[in-house]
Design a protein around this motif. Structure first.
Motif, PDB file in Angstrom:
ATOM      1  N   GLY A 100      87.252  28.243   6.136  1.00  0.00           N
ATOM      2  CA  GLY A 100      86.237  27.454   7.047  1.00  0.00           C
ATOM      3  C   GLY A 100      85.314  28.769   7.207  1.00  0.00           C
ATOM      4  N   GLY A 107      82.740  29.877   4.683  1.00  0.00           N
ATOM      5  CA  GLY A 107      81.720  29.001   4.531  1.00  0.00           C
ATOM      6  C   GLY A 107      80.707  29.320   5.329  1.00  0.00           C
ATOM      7  N   VAL A 142      78.867  19.155   9.914  1.00  0.00           N
ATOM      8  CA  VAL A 142      80.018  19.167   9.127  1.00  0.00           C
ATOM      9  C   VAL A 142      80.483  17.901   8.579  1.00  0.00           C
ATOM     10  N   ILE A 160      90.177  21.621   7.307  1.00  0.00           N
ATOM     11  CA  ILE A 160      89.204  22.536   7.347  1.00  0.00           C
ATOM     12  C   ILE A 160      88.050  22.245   8.142  1.00  0.00           C
ATOM     13  N   GLY A 161      87.421  20.911   7.922  1.00  0.00           N
ATOM     14  CA  GLY A 161      86.459  20.536   8.781  1.00  0.00           C
ATOM     15  C   GLY A 161      86.565  20.819  10.327  1.00  0.00           C
ATOM     16  N   THR A 219      86.236  24.478  11.124  1.00  0.00           N
ATOM     17  CA  THR A 219      84.867  24.954  11.041  1.00  0.00           C
ATOM     18  C   THR A 219      83.992  24.489  12.014  1.00  0.00           C
ATOM     19  N   ILE A 226      77.583  21.937   6.213  1.00  0.00           N
ATOM     20  CA  ILE A 226      78.814  22.520   5.576  1.00  0.00           C
ATOM     21  C   ILE A 226      79.526  21.364   5.165  1.00  0.00           C
ATOM     22  N   THR A 272      82.988  19.861   3.805  1.00  0.00           N
ATOM     23  CA  THR A 272      84.382  20.034   3.591  1.00  0.00           C
ATOM     24  C   THR A 272      85.098  18.931   3.215  1.00  0.00           C
ATOM     25  N   SER A 282      86.330  15.931   0.594  1.00  0.00           N
ATOM     26  CA  SER A 282      86.928  15.687  -0.857  1.00  0.00           C
ATOM     27  C   SER A 282      86.642  14.359  -1.302  1.00  0.00           C
ATOM     28  N   ILE A 342      82.412  23.750   0.576  1.00  0.00           N
ATOM     29  CA  ILE A 342      83.770  23.996   0.936  1.00  0.00           C
ATOM     30  C   ILE A 342      84.759  23.271  -0.030  1.00  0.00           C
ATOM     31  N   GLY A 343      84.339  22.060   0.238  1.00  0.00           N
ATOM     32  CA  GLY A 343      85.321  20.963  -0.479  1.00  0.00           C
ATOM     33  C   GLY A 343      85.182  20.755  -1.891  1.00  0.00           C
TER      34      GLY A 343
END
Length: 672
Positions: free
Chosen positions: A120, A123, A137, A143-144, A147, A204, A206, A208, A231-232
């Motif tokens: 994170g 990013g 975010v 990760i989120g 971050t 950002i 994150t 999926s 990032i994802g």
């Protein structure tokens, strides 16, 4: 710590059937179809099955104590509490730039979030937030949530979106404006509303999700000249209009930061100068640890469950529910020295009966060596691998009795007759010498050595050992190569050979190109064809000249032509090229001798011109591995001559060295 997002993708891919795997990797399907055209169906099936059968160690977030330190490591001492990106295992061996010391006031549990936090953080560094900016975010998973906290620590106003209300509620406790779109809230409208129609300074992602809607929404909720960092893993069918009108920037973040996937940084420990690369992988680890230590981010609330290692299936057996955020695997306290060898099969073996110990459990060992050895009369006693996992998987698959992480245990085993070395090239010479000193016959995959000094050391020990050395020059044992030699006869008259290797491109950062590790492609691979030409001519190389492609030919050793002059007057030209197309035959041999011509195409077809009793032959693509190992094991059990004379092994090795010297000196080089 189990990274549920990344590890869930690996687990689900592993469980998928062949059709589902193919759908997930359409680019790989094209490669497979092309390989069928060039190499045939059976070799392709074998290659695919071997690739799919390789184990993938799970995990990359762990905390433990240092129990041993490698040569040249000064940053750590035994007993240090550290975090690393090693896999889930009781013991891991990690290069020094992927390890960070843990502050005393940070618990083991909290420290286990370091590596995931660095993802994170990297990013965020790419997004370059400034105090007072508004950041979004997208995806409030593990990760989120980290971050979002790191952005708050940067002085940003943070809006977070997720469809899981529990995660949204948790984000709110961190001071994030959490929003659940499933409640009927439009993300773009919401961001425009709270920013007075300015839009987010940065987004950002994150999440999926395969949908393209996420990237579209990110663009529409951004202000003019906003920044979007991925990032994802999401769908990336980008609308040009969304980005064009606002002049948005979009960047994909690479894992932990500068140094990632750089062999020199990660494996060799060569750090980047701090003045020029402020935040490397390791320094990002340290920054996250500092943030945890100061309370700038809180990771304790992210822990969903704590599971003893023995009950790992509680996590991995149910990873699709999506409710967990972070799961902790706990290892029991154990001060015992780890067992380095495990037994899988028990049988009685007599010394002198073809007992094999294998050092190295890589792709070639899995795809070729072990399948061939299983068809011989060899007894496979032990296989060694650095991490243990790959060796143990192969031992179970091929009936090897023991798996070990100790090469020395193989050398000390009195029942092992033959040591097979299949490791990276820079370790070959030392392992050959150690095997001979341990009174073992030794087979080593090419090359035998990387330097003339290594070769001389090998020969010094060999001449005193009374044991044999074999090198994996399998081409001379291919059925079509044997037919070529038979058709040419035993005459010592000179011939001309043109050998072409359509070797294919290998990225410049591969270990193969590293002269200290792989030796380059001439010493590491073209030596195959030097040996083959030696076999066909029935003579030894006496001088070599090599030239290569480009304005700086001495720097291009994978597009080269090698001219070999033989003692019996034969000439051979080896064209070793990496700039051809994959659809063309990978290997082709043409021999011109006494008004006759032989043409071998890709080890599948052989044409003869001018021969009385021979016109053509065909074969399934067979490069001689099985015959090579049949003869090797037979020679170990029955005694007699080695499968390749030692003078030919030495001559081929010296000829490969001479080729490199010729390239540098721009002249013919004698092979002494």
């Amino acid at each position: 710590m189990v990274s549920l997002g990344t590890e869930r993708m690996l687990v689900e891919f592993g469980k998928a059937n062949f059709l589902e795997k193919a759908r997930q990797q359409p680019d790989k399907v094209k490669e497979v179809l092309q390989k069928v055209k060039t190499d045939g169906l059976r070799p392709t099936i074998n290659a695919v099955m071997n690739k799919l059968g390789q184990p993938l160690p799970l995990g990359y977030c762990n905390v433990g104590r240092v129990i041993g330190i490698g040569k040249g490591v000064t940053d750590f001492k035994v007993g240090d509490r550290v975090v690393s990106n090693g896999p889930h295992a009781e013991y891991v061996s990690i290069p020094k730039n992927l390890v960070a010391r843990i502050p005393d006031d940070v618990s083991d549990e909290d420290a286990s979030f370091t590596v995931i936090g660095a993802i994170g953080l990297q990013g965020i560094r790419l997004a370059n937030p400034t105090f007072g900016e508004t950041f979004v975010v997208v995806g409030l998973g593990l990760i989120g949530l980290i971050t979002a906290q790191l952005l708050k620590a940067n002085g940003c106003r943070v809006i977070g979106f997720d469809f899981d209300q529990a995660k949204v509620d948790l984000a709110n406790t961190f001071g994030v404006v959490g929003v659940n779109p499933s409640k009927g809230i439009d993300p773009v409208a919401f961001v425009n509303s709270v920013t007075d129609a300015v839009g987010a300074d940065g987004v950002i992602i994150t999440a999926s999700n395969k949908s393209n809607e996420i990237i579209s929404q990110a663009a529409r909720m951004s202000r003019k000249r906003g920044r979007i960092v991925l990032i994802g893993v999401i769908g990336l069918d980008i609308s040009r209009a969304d980005f064009y009108e606002k002049e948005l920037t979009f960047q994909v973040s690479c894992s932990y930061g500068p140094g990632r996937y750089d062999e020199h940084y990660e494996q060799k420990g060569q750090d980047y100068p701090l003045a020029f690369v402020r935040w490397t992988e390791k320094r990002n680890f340290e920054a996250v640890l500092h943030a945890i230590s100061t309370g700038a981010i809180k990771v304790g609330p992210l822990i969903t469950e704590r599971i003893p290692l023995e009950q790992f299936d509680q996590i991995y057996g149910n990873m699709s529910n999506g409710r967990s955020i972070a799961s902790i695997l706990e290892y029991s306290e154990n001060d015992e020295i780890p067992k380095r060898t495990i037994s899988l099969v028990h049988s009685k073996i007599k010394s002198g009966s073809g007992v094999v110990g294998i050092i190295g459990a890589g792709n070639f060992t899995s795809a070729m060596i072990l399948p061939c050895l299983k068809k011989t009369q060899a007894r496979l006693k032990v296989i060694s691998s650095s991490g243990g996992l790959s060796g143990t998987v192969l031992a179970k698959k091929f009936g090897v009795e023991q798996s070990t992480t100790s090469n020395q245990s193989i050398l000390d085993d009195q029942e092992v007759d033959l040591v097979m070395v299949t490791t990276r090239h820079n370790s070959h010479a030392n392992l050959v010498i150690q095997s001979l000193l341990a009174d073992k016959h030794v087979f080593v995959e090419k090359p035998l050595a990387l330097t003339n000094e290594e070769l001389m050391r090998i020969l010094d020990v060999y001449h005193q050992s009374g044991k044999s050395i074999s090198v994996g020059f399998n081409r001379r044992f291919a059925p079509l190569a044997l037919q070529m030699r038979n058709a040419l006869g035993s005459t010592d008259t000179p011939m001309n050979i043109v050998a072409t290797m359509n070797a294919g491109f290998i990225p410049g950062n591969s270990w193969v190109h590293d002269l200290e590790v792989g030796g380059g492609r001439i010493i590491g691979e073209a030596c195959h064809f030097i040996d083959l030409c030696t076999y066909l001519t029935g003579s030894l190389v006496n001088s070599v000249c090599m030239n290569s492609l480009g304005e700086n030919p001495e720097e291009n050793t994978d597009n080269a032509s090698i001219l070999l002059s033989y003692e019996n007057g034969s000439n051979a030209v080896i064209n070793y090229f990496s700039n051809g197309h994959k659809s063309y035959s990978k290997e082709r041999i043409e021999v011109f001798h006494q008004g006759r011509v032989l043409i071998m195409d890709n080890w599948r077809k052989l044409q003869g011109y001018g021969f009385r009793n021979f016109s053509s032959a065909s074969s399934g693509q067979d490069k001689g591995h099985q015959i090579q190992f049949n003869r090797l094991i037979d020679s170990i059990k029955r005694g007699g001559d080695p499968i390749i004379p030692i003078d030919e092994l030495v001559n081929t090795t010296k000829a490969s060295f001479a080729a490199i010297e010729s390239l540098k000196s721009k002249s013919w080089v004698s092979v002494q």
